[in-house]
Scaffold this motif. Structure first.
Motif, PDB file in Angstrom:
ATOM      1  N   ARG A  15       6.655  27.869  29.427  1.00  0.00           N
ATOM      2  CA  ARG A  15       5.317  28.088  28.863  1.00  0.00           C
ATOM      3  C   ARG A  15       4.241  27.965  29.929  1.00  0.00           C
ATOM      4  N   HIS A  16       4.385  26.964  30.808  1.00  0.00           N
ATOM      5  CA  HIS A  16       3.425  26.820  31.905  1.00  0.00           C
ATOM      6  C   HIS A  16       3.445  28.067  32.797  1.00  0.00           C
ATOM      7  N   SER A  48       9.061  23.970  28.185  1.00  0.00           N
ATOM      8  CA  SER A  48       7.723  23.566  28.615  1.00  0.00           C
ATOM      9  C   SER A  48       7.393  24.200  29.961  1.00  0.00           C
ATOM     10  N   THR A  49       8.360  24.184  30.864  1.00  0.00           N
ATOM     11  CA  THR A  49       8.165  24.823  32.171  1.00  0.00           C
ATOM     12  C   THR A  49       7.918  26.316  32.007  1.00  0.00           C
ATOM     13  N   ASN A  82       6.386  19.555  34.919  1.00  0.00           N
ATOM     14  CA  ASN A  82       6.884  20.894  34.605  1.00  0.00           C
ATOM     15  C   ASN A  82       5.920  21.978  35.068  1.00  0.00           C
ATOM     16  N   ARG A  83       4.615  21.710  35.013  1.00  0.00           N
ATOM     17  CA  ARG A  83       3.637  22.710  35.450  1.00  0.00           C
ATOM     18  C   ARG A  83       3.746  22.956  36.958  1.00  0.00           C
ATOM     19  N   LEU A 113       6.864  15.578  31.551  1.00  0.00           N
ATOM     20  CA  LEU A 113       6.165  16.713  30.959  1.00  0.00           C
ATOM     21  C   LEU A 113       5.121  17.269  31.927  1.00  0.00           C
ATOM     22  N   LYS A 173      14.107  22.369  21.555  1.00  0.00           N
ATOM     23  CA  LYS A 173      13.121  21.445  22.111  1.00  0.00           C
ATOM     24  C   LYS A 173      13.618  21.022  23.483  1.00  0.00           C
ATOM     25  N   SER A 174      12.913  21.470  24.497  1.00  0.00           N
ATOM     26  CA  SER A 174      13.423  21.286  25.849  1.00  0.00           C
ATOM     27  C   SER A 174      12.290  21.276  26.855  1.00  0.00           C
ATOM     28  N   GLY A 175      12.443  20.446  27.893  1.00  0.00           N
ATOM     29  CA  GLY A 175      11.490  20.456  28.991  1.00  0.00           C
ATOM     30  C   GLY A 175      11.495  21.783  29.714  1.00  0.00           C
TER      31      GLY A 175
END
Length: 377
Positions: free
Chosen positions: A244-245, A241-242, A218-219, A215, A236-238
């Motif tokens: 969103r960053h 998350s990437t 990902n940023r 997690l 729901k996925s990494g």
């Protein structure tokens, strides 16, 4: 490999703090790596907030063994900090959430080149695999570094697409750079390091691929890319998350649409619904990173920055032409913001290059750019 005092201290910081750690980064920015580490050990010169954070570092400090520096040369490992020339400038957009340092194997010069992040589902479909490979290939062949996480599915196909183009790719690992995860991707890691790419991590040598590190990394993927492209992703996925960053630091986010009843496309469709750019080709992705010199209208000009005033004029003239039909020269000159003599000279040049045509008093593009066959098969 011998490290100076600051790099040696940075190495130890990565062994006691887990990213993102804004308190640790704040200490380093105020004191430097070595002085900051000494302050943590002594407890002197720290604010109350920093003293509270110190408690979580002391456990690791107490068991911190001397680092075996010879492994750096043996494995070809670099340690980068923001003062190094190879440090990726994009990471600074993360502010105090940036990595404390970067461990790297391979050609670290890849980290300072324009890059595109390509991410998506580990359990991708054949459609997703094809798209990821093609995007990786197309952009890597034009000099853009492909950044991804080295995982199964979309990540792996994006990396391999870049390698197939003899291009550069950066694999951001959730483990130490001396470890391969998943283990079946050992050949991929070796190809990246042996080629013109790099494997990087904020975690130290020997670090295991724990969930929280996936997690956190990902940023880094998002910050390295001028834009982030999500090929396939469940709800729901990494990959989300990437994305969103990327949005949080002002990066462009694009997504390939998919069937509304396909679980692997729900995330992409939701991203588009909430502001991501819908893309269906590499030329549309190119438009998102145009500031680095992209001209998506012609492959031979895809990444050709202007070298003189006349080149700028011709590029502006091409941009001013309508996508369909044609326009009179006076209208093209007005939209492009050039004089009529400049427009006449520029159009003559473009006509000689076969990029525009003149019919019935109107100028138009000589041909439309079609999607490569690979995308359509």
């Amino acid at each position: 490999m011998e490290l100076d005092r600051e790099h040696a201290a940075a190495l130890d910081w990565t062994r006691i703090a887990e990213g993102p750690d804004p308190v640790a980064v704040g200490i380093v920015e105020r004191m430097g790596y070595a002085q900051g580490l000494s302050a943590v050990k002594s407890g002197k010169g720290l604010s109350q907030r920093e003293m509270d954070a110190r408690e979580r570092w002391l456990g690791r400090l107490a068991k911190l063994r001397p680092f075996e520096y010879e492994c750096l040369d043996k494995l070809g490992i670099w340690l980068l900090i923001p003062s190094d020339q190879e440090w990726p400038a994009g990471l600074d957009y993360l502010g105090n959430n940036r990595p404390l340092a970067l461990w790297a194997r391979g050609d670290v010069s890849a980290l300072s080149q324009p890059a595109l992040a390509v991410v998506g589902s580990r359990d991708c479909t054949r459609y997703g695999a094809r798209i990821a490979s093609n995007v990786g290939y197309e952009f890597a062949s034009k000099g853009i570094v492909i950044v991804s996480g080295g995982a199964f599915g979309i990540d792996g196909h994006a990396h391999r697409g870049a390698l197939a183009a003899d291009g550069r790719t950066v694999l951001v690992s959730a483990a130490g750079v001396d470890r391969v995860y998943p283990s079946s991707h050992e050949s991929l890691y070796k190809e990246v390091v042996a080629g013109k790419g790099a494997v990087i991590s904020e975690s130290p040598v020997g670090a295991a691929p724990h969930r929280f590190r996936f997690l956190a990394r990902n940023r880094i993927i998002a910050a390295l890319g001028l834009a982030t492209v999500v090929v396939e992703a469940p709800f729901k996925s990494g990959a989300l998350s990437t994305a969103r960053h990327a949005m949080e630091i002002g990066r462009e986010v694009a997504a390939f649409p998919g069937p509304i009843d396909a679980p692997t496309s729900v995330g992409c469709n939701e991203l588009i619904r909430h502001g991501a750019t819908l893309v269906t080709s590499h030329t549309q992705i190119a438009e998102l990173i145009e500031p680095i010199g992209v001209n998506p209208l012609a492959d031979d000009a895809f990444f050709s920055p202007a070298t003189d005033g006349s080149d700028q004029v011709t590029r502006r003239l091409i941009d001013a032409l309508p996508k369909h039909g044609g326009a009179q020269l006076a209208d093209v000159a007005r939209i492009a913001g050039v004089s009529m003599p400049e427009a006449m000279e520029g159009m003559a040049k473009l006509k000689g290059q076969g990029k525009v045509s003149y019919t019935d008093g109107r100028w138009k593009l000589a041909g439309e750019i079609s999607l490569p066959r690979r995308y359509c098969e």
